[in-house]
Motif scaffolding. Structure first.
Motif, short mmCIF file in Angstrom:
data_model
loop_
_atom_site.label_atom_id
_atom_site.label_comp_id
_atom_site.label_asym_id
_atom_site.label_seq_id
_atom_site.Cartn_x
_atom_site.Cartn_y
_atom_site.Cartn_z
N GLY A 1 0.81 -1.22 0.04
CA GLY A 1 0.07 -0.31 -0.12
C GLY A 1 0.22 1.00 -0.01
O GLY A 1 0.16 2.28 -0.56
N TRP A 2 1.89 1.14 0.44
CA TRP A 2 2.82 2.27 0.88
C TRP A 2 3.16 2.84 -0.99
O TRP A 2 3.26 3.44 -1.08
CB TRP A 2 3.59 1.90 2.00
N VAL A 3 4.08 1.50 -0.52
CA VAL A 3 4.66 2.06 -2.51
C VAL A 3 3.75 2.53 -3.49
O VAL A 3 4.08 2.91 -4.21
CB VAL A 3 5.17 0.52 -2.83
N GLY A 4 2.31 2.03 -3.41
CA GLY A 4 1.77 1.67 -4.67
C GLY A 4 0.97 3.63 -4.68
O GLY A 4 1.06 4.38 -5.41
N PHE A 5 1.05 4.21 -2.86
CA PHE A 5 0.79 5.09 -2.60
C PHE A 5 2.16 6.35 -3.23
O PHE A 5 0.98 7.11 -4.17
CB PHE A 5 0.89 5.81 -1.05
#
Length: 132
Positions: free
Chosen positions: A72-76
């Protein structure tokens, strides 16, 4: 809490994690646009705009890290950095740095730092609240 457990994220299906990461990609792009507008004079310009912009990025990064771990962090982060790069590459005339080069330096250097800080805040929060 172990680092591996934090990286994996909360217990949920792979499909849910992927959908959260895709939502992070889209909302990261919107956070970049919102931050660019607020930092360049949308709120009142100057210091208030840059604080709101950096807080938006940090809180978004922390939220997606908590929702889906590092995926999720990488996507954001990818959505944010891609949009920030594209918006600065294709702006003519009223460029992002036209209002104040000093504020633009804060935005372009501070935003990636806010992404990293958001992930770190999420890790610390998970460690403090972990009840194992």
């Amino acid at each position: 809490m172990s680092l591996a457990r934090f990286v994996h994220g909360p217990e949920q299906s792979r499909r849910s994690t992927t959908l959260i990461a895709l939502a992070g990609l889209i909302l990261g792009g919107l956070a970049a646009l919102l931050g660019t507008v607020t930092h360049s004079g949308g709120i009142d310009g100057g210091l208030t705009g840059i604080i709101v912009a950096l807080m938006t990025v940090g809180l978004g990064a922390a939220a997606f890290a908590l929702l889906a771990g590092m995926m999720g962090w990488v996507g954001f982060s990818i959505g944010f950095l891609t949009t920030l790069g594209l918006s600065s590459a294709y702006s003519e005339g009223d460029a992002i740095g036209a209002l104040s080069e000093n504020l633009s330096m804060w935005w372009f250097n501070g935003a990636p730092t806010a992404l990293i800080s958001g992930g770190f805040i999420a890790l610390v929060g998970c460690t403090l609240v972990d009840r194992e």
